[in-house]
Design an enzyme around this catalytic site. Structure first.
Site, PDB file in Angstrom:
ATOM      1  N   GLY A 299       0.851  -1.184   0.000  1.00 42.84           N
ATOM      2  CA  GLY A 299       0.000   0.000   0.000  1.00 42.84           C
ATOM      3  C   GLY A 299       0.888   1.235   0.000  1.00 42.84           C
ATOM      4  N   GLU A 302       7.388   3.578   3.812  1.00 37.21           N
ATOM      5  CA  GLU A 302       7.744   4.826   4.493  1.00 37.21           C
ATOM      6  C   GLU A 302       9.165   5.296   4.221  1.00 37.21           C
ATOM      7  OE1 GLU A 302       7.060   1.828   5.787  1.00 37.21           O
ATOM      8  OE2 GLU A 302       8.235   1.382   7.589  1.00 37.21           O
ATOM      9  N   GLU A 327       2.023   6.126   6.353  1.00 36.03           N
ATOM     10  CA  GLU A 327       3.443   6.231   5.964  1.00 36.03           C
ATOM     11  C   GLU A 327       4.079   7.484   6.571  1.00 36.03           C
ATOM     12  OE1 GLU A 327       4.273   3.507   5.051  1.00 36.03           O
ATOM     13  OE2 GLU A 327       2.419   2.730   4.182  1.00 36.03           O
ATOM     14  N   HIS A 330       5.045   6.867  10.138  1.00 33.26           N
ATOM     15  CA  HIS A 330       6.311   6.134  10.266  1.00 33.26           C
ATOM     16  C   HIS A 330       7.510   7.085  10.378  1.00 33.26           C
ATOM     17  CE1 HIS A 330       5.575   1.854   9.990  1.00 33.26           C
ATOM     18  NE2 HIS A 330       4.887   1.938   8.858  1.00 33.26           N
ATOM     19  N   TYR A 413       0.005  -4.944  13.245  1.00 31.57           N
ATOM     20  CA  TYR A 413      -0.755  -3.719  12.970  1.00 31.57           C
ATOM     21  C   TYR A 413      -1.956  -3.598  13.906  1.00 31.57           C
ATOM     22  CZ  TYR A 413       1.681  -3.506   8.428  1.00 31.57           C
ATOM     23  OH  TYR A 413       2.626  -3.432   7.440  1.00 31.57           O
TER      24      TYR A 413
HETATM   25  N1  BES Z   1       6.299  -0.725   6.121  1.00 29.37           N
HETATM   26  C1  BES Z   1       5.074  -1.187   5.562  1.00 29.37           C
HETATM   27  C2  BES Z   1       5.250  -1.965   4.294  1.00 29.37           C
HETATM   28  C3  BES Z   1       5.992  -3.261   4.475  1.00 29.37           C
HETATM   29  C4  BES Z   1       5.596  -4.164   5.444  1.00 29.37           C
HETATM   30  C5  BES Z   1       7.048  -3.580   3.651  1.00 29.37           C
HETATM   31  C6  BES Z   1       6.280  -5.350   5.587  1.00 29.37           C
HETATM   32  C7  BES Z   1       7.739  -4.761   3.803  1.00 29.37           C
HETATM   33  C8  BES Z   1       7.356  -5.657   4.781  1.00 29.37           C
HETATM   34  C9  BES Z   1       4.124  -0.028   5.290  1.00 29.37           C
HETATM   35  O1  BES Z   1       4.251   1.029   6.159  1.00 29.37           O
HETATM   36  C10 BES Z   1       2.726  -0.547   5.454  1.00 29.37           C
HETATM   37  O2  BES Z   1       2.396  -0.922   6.536  1.00 29.37           O
HETATM   38  N2  BES Z   1       1.949  -0.577   4.376  1.00 29.37           N
HETATM   39  C11 BES Z   1       0.579  -1.031   4.413  1.00 29.37           C
HETATM   40  C12 BES Z   1      -0.377   0.115   4.403  1.00 29.37           C
HETATM   41  C13 BES Z   1      -0.923   0.449   5.722  1.00 29.37           C
HETATM   42  C14 BES Z   1      -1.929   1.561   5.632  1.00 29.37           C
HETATM   43  C15 BES Z   1      -1.509  -0.714   6.480  1.00 29.37           C
HETATM   44  C16 BES Z   1       0.325  -1.852   3.161  1.00 29.37           C
HETATM   45  O3  BES Z   1       1.236  -2.087   2.393  1.00 29.37           O
HETATM   46  O4  BES Z   1      -0.800  -2.255   2.945  1.00 29.37           O
HETATM   47 ZN    ZN Z   2       3.525   0.506   8.055  1.00 26.30          ZN
END
Ligand code: BES
Ligand code: ZN
Length: 633
Positions: A299, A302, A327, A330, A413
Site C-alpha cells: 500500500g 515509508e 506512511e 512512520h 498492525y
Molecule cells: N512498512 C510497511 C510496508 C511493508 C511491510 C514492507 C512489511 C515490507 C514488509 C508499510 O508502512 C505498510 O504498513 N503498508 C501497508 C499500508 C498500511 C496503511 C496498512 C500496506 O502495504 O498495505
Molecule cells: Zn507501516
C-alpha cells in the site's frame, strides 16, 4: 520456538544494554546500537559490536538493458580495537574487488548463500582501514528491485525501476550491514538514461532533472545526513514528473497520474501539521510522495522524505489517504524509533497504525477515524480466527516469523494499535500523548525492543500510578496469545448503517434497495466482506450487475468482490479476475484471491496456478515469492 521471558528478567537484560559509541567521536557521532540479547538480529550476518558501518556512499550505473546496477559502495567503518574483519550482508552480488579508501586491495571471503532470504556474509580483512570500497554488480533477479517494461507503466513508453528494501532485500543491491538496528548515514550518485529521472529517499543535491553527462545520460546525486536503518534506502527511476502540494510536500509520478495524485493527496501538509502537533516536530525536512505503477507490492512504504505509494489508493474520493497518514506516521514510529529486529516489528507497525488513526481523526473527525479503526478490528478478528488454535501468537514473533511474509505479521498492525489505544484509554489522552511525544524524542534515531518500550513506559508513564499495573496487562499484550479483555473496540455509526443494508439484503432484499452513492472504500469493504460466503449464481449476478463490481474502478472493491466470486466458483467474474491479478501487484489485494482459490478443493488450485503462470512476470520478486508460497510451490 520463542521462550517467553519473565518481565523481571527482561528488565535486567535491558539494563545491561550499553549504547556502543565511537571511541573518538567524529564530526557527528554515529548512532548507538543495542547489545542486549533480545536486540540480537538473526536476519543479518553482521557482528556490529566488532565492526560496523556508519556511512554508505553509492556510485552506481543503472542499466536497463542488462537489468543491473554496477559501481561502487564505499563504507565508513567503526571497528573495535581488536577487530580484524568486518562482516557485511550481500545477496546475489557479483563482487569484482574490495579495497580500502585509497585503493589498496583488501582480502575478503564470500560465504555460501545461507538461504534465499538471508543471502551470504561478505567478510573483509580490515588491516586498519577506516573505509571499505566494494566494486560490484547486482543480479537481474535482485530481490529488492523490480524492472518494469513500458507496458507496465502509466505512460507505456518508457521503462521503470524501483527498489523495496524492507525487510531484508537491500542487501541484493547494497553491500552493507542490512539490519534495522545498525543505522547509517548515506549518499548516492545514480547515472541513468538521459530521458529518465531518478528519485531517492533523501535530500536531492542535483536539482529535479539531474546533471547531463557527456554520454547523454543523467547523473542524480542524493544525501541522507541523518542515520537511518538501511532498509530505508530507496530509489526509483522512470519518466517522473513533480507537482508541489505545499511548502515542504509534493508528489512525484508519471504524467498521466500527476493531477489525479495531486487531487487525492491535497491534504498532506495538514497531515504533517497534525502529526507534528501530536508527537513532536517532523525531523526530516521535506515530505514528498512517489506514486508508483500498480505492480508496487505494498500500500505504501515509508522511505524517508519520499513515501512510496500504490496507485490503488487513488480512488478519486480521498477515502484511502489513511495510507498516506500511515506512511507519514512512520516518520516517527519506525524511522525515528526503529524496531531493533524484525521480531519486534509491531513497534513500527502497531505504533504507526495507532498514530495514523490519530492523524485521520485530527483532520476529519472522530467518525471517520472510527470507520478505519472498526474495520481494523474486523481484520484483527478474521486474522486471529484464520490462525486457528495452534498459533495465536503475542506481539513479538518467533525469530523465524519475519515480518513481510504474506499471512504473517498482520497482528503487528491490529493488535499493536489496539494495545496503544487501550493505554490511551487508561491514562487519558493528555498524559498518554505527552508520554508518546517524549518517547519519540528520547529515543530518536535509535533502535528499540519490546522490552525496551515496556521498561520506558513503566519508568516514565506508569511510575506515578503503580496501581494501574495489574489493570493494564502489559505483558499479556506484549507476549501472550490472543487479545486481552481490556481491549477497546471502537465502533463506527456509518458502518453500523451499512450493516443495516447488509441485514436487509441477507433477508432477501433486492440489490436495488442499497444506495451505494457516495460510499467510501470503507463502506464498500464492510458490505462486501459482510456478505455470506455462500450465494446463489442469480444473487451474485444481481450484485455484480447492480453494483458494477467486476468492473469497479476501485481496486479494493474489486478484490473483495473477487474473493466472494471465488468462494462461489462464480465463473462470469473470472475474466475480470484474470485481468486484475495480471495488473495489480499489491499483496494485500491479490494474496487473498490466491488463498481463496487454494481453498477451493476441486477446481481452485489449478485455476490459481493458471493465473499465476500468466501473471508471474508482472509481480515484484517479493510478491511472486509470496504467491508461490501460497500455492505451495
Ligand atoms: N512498512 C510497511 C510496508 C511493508 C511491510 C514492507 C512489511 C515490507 C514488509 C508499510 O508502512 C505498510 O504498513 N503498508 C501497508 C499500508 C498500511 C496503511 C496498512 C500496506 O502495504 O498495505
Ligand atoms: Zn507501516
Amino acid at each position: 520456538m520463542r521462550k517467553l521471558l519473565a518481565p523481571a528478567l527482561l528488565g535486567a537484560l535491558l539494563a545491561s544494554t550499553v549504547p556502543v559509541q565511537a571511541a573518538t567521536a567524529p564530526a557527528s557521532a554515529p548512532a548507538p546500537i543495542l547489545t542486549s540479547p533480545e536486540a540480537k538480529d538473526v536476519w543479518t550476518h553482521a557482528e556490529p559490536e566488532q565492526a560496523r558501518v556508519t556511512h554508505v556512499a553509492l556510485d552506481l550505473d543503472v542499466d536497463f538493458k542488462s537489468h543491473t546496477l554496477a559501481g561502487t559502495a564505499t563504507l565508513d567503518v567503526l571497528a573495535a580495537p581488536e577487530a580484524t574483519t568486518i562482516v557485511l550482508d550481500v545477496k546475489d552480488l557479483a563482487i569484482a574487488r574490495v579495497t580500502d579508501g585509497q585503493g589498496k586491495t583488501l582480502a575478503y571471503t564470500l560465504g555460501a548463500k545461507d538461504n534465499d532470504d538471508l543471502g551470504s556474509a561478505l567478510t573483509v580483512r580490515l588491516e586498519g582501514a577506516k573505509q571499505v570500497r566494494i566494486t560490484y554488480r547486482t543480479s537481474p533477479q535482485a530481490s529488492a528491485l523490480q524492472w518494469l517494461p513500458p507496458e507496465m507503466t502509466f505512460g507505456k513508453t518508457k521503462p521503470y525501476l524501483y527498489s523495496q528494501g524492507q525487510a531484508i532485500h537491500n542487501r541484493s543491491w547494497i553491500p552493507t550491514q542490512d539490519s534495522p538496528g545498525i543505522r547509517q548515514t548515506w549518499e548516492a550518485t545514480l547515472r541513468v538514461p538521459g530521458d529518465l529521472v531518478a528519485v531517492m529517499s533523501a535530500e536531492k543535491l542535483s536539482g529535479a532533472t539531474g546533471e547531463k553527462l557527456p554520454d547523454g545520460r543523467r547523473a542524480f546525486r542524493f544525501r541522507m545526513d541523518k542515520p537511518v536503518p538501511p532498509y530505508l534506502i530507496a530509489f526509483a527511476v522512470g519518466d517522473l514528473k513533480f507537482k508541489a502540494l505545499g511548502p515542504r510536500s509534493g508528489v512525484w509520478t508519471e504524467a498521466p497520474m500527476l493531477d489525479k495524485a495531486a487531487h487525492e493527496f491535497a491534504d498532506v501538509e495538514k497531515m504533517i501539521d497534525a502529526a507534528s502537533a501530536l508527537y513532536g516536530p517532523y525531523r526530516w525536512g521535506r515530505y514528498d510522495m512517489l506514486l508508483l505503477p500498480p505492480a508496487f507490492p505494498y500500500g505504501g512504504m515509508e522511505n524517508p522524505m519520499l513515501t512510496f505509494l500504490t496507485p490503488t489508493i487513488v480512488t478519486g474520493d480521498r477515502s484511502n489517504t489513511d495510507v498516506v497518514a500511515h506512511e507519514l506516521a512512520h516518520s516517527w514510529s519506525g524511522n525515528l524509533v526503529t524496531n531493533a529486529t524484525w521480531s519486534d516489528s509491531w513497534l513500527n507497525e502497531g505504533f504507526t497504525t495507532y498514530f495514523e488513526n490519530r492523524i485521520m481523526e485530527a483532520l476529519y473527525g472522530k467518525e471517520r477515524a472510527a470507520m478505519y479503526a472498526d474495520l481494523d478490528w474486523d481484520t484483527m478478528m478474521r486474522d486471529i480466527e484464520g490462525m486457528g488454535d495452534a498459533m495465536k501468537p503475542g506481539m513479538t514473533a518467533a525469530p523465524s516469523r519475519l515480518h513481510g511474509n504474506p499471512g504473517e505479521g498482520e497482528l503487528d498492525y491490529t493488535k499493536g494499535s489496539n494495545f496503544l489505544r487501550m493505554l490511551e484509554t487508561k491514562f487519558g489522552r493528555q498524559a498518554w500523548d505527552a508520554y508518546l511525544a517524549s518517547y519519540f524524542d528520547r529515543h530518536a534515531f535509535q533502535p528499540q525492543t519490546t522490552a525496551g518500550f515496556l521498561k520506558d513506559l513503566r519508568e516514565h508513564l506508569l511510575k506515578g500510578k503503580p496501581e494501574l499495573e495489574l489493570d493494564l496487562q502489559l505483558d499479556r499484550w506484549a507476549y501472550a496469545a490472543g487479545i486481552p479483555d481490556n481491549a477497546v473496540h471502537v465502533k463506527s455509526a456509518t458502518l453500523a448503517r451499512v450493516d443495516e443494508r447488509l441485514t436487509a439484503f441477507k433477508a432477501g432484499g433486492p440489490v436495488g434497495a442499497i444506495d451505494t452513492k457516495g460510499w467510501s472504500t470503507q463502506q464498500w469493504l464492510r458490505f462486501l466482506n459482510g456478505l455470506p460466503r455462500e450465494e446463489t449464481p442469480a444473487r451474485l449476478a444481481e450484485l455484480d450487475k447492480g453494483l458494477n463490481l467486476s468492473n469497479s474502478e476501485n481496486a479494493y472493491v474489486q478484490s473483495a468482490w473477487f474473493e466472494l466470486a471465488i468462494a462461489n466458483h462464480y465463473e462470469p467474474a473470472f475474466p475480470a479476475l484474470a485481468d486484475y491479478v495480471g495488473r495489480i501487484g499489491r499483496g494485500l489485494l491479490v494474496y487473498p484471491l490466491y488463498k481463496g482459490l487454494m481453498q477451493q478443493a476441486d477446481w481452485g488450485p489449478a485455476k490459481a496456478r493458471e493465473l499465476f503462470a500468466a501473471a508471474k512476470d508482472t509481480y515484484h520478486p517479493e510478491t511472486a515469492t509470496g504467491i508461490a508460497r501460497i500455492l505451495g510451490e
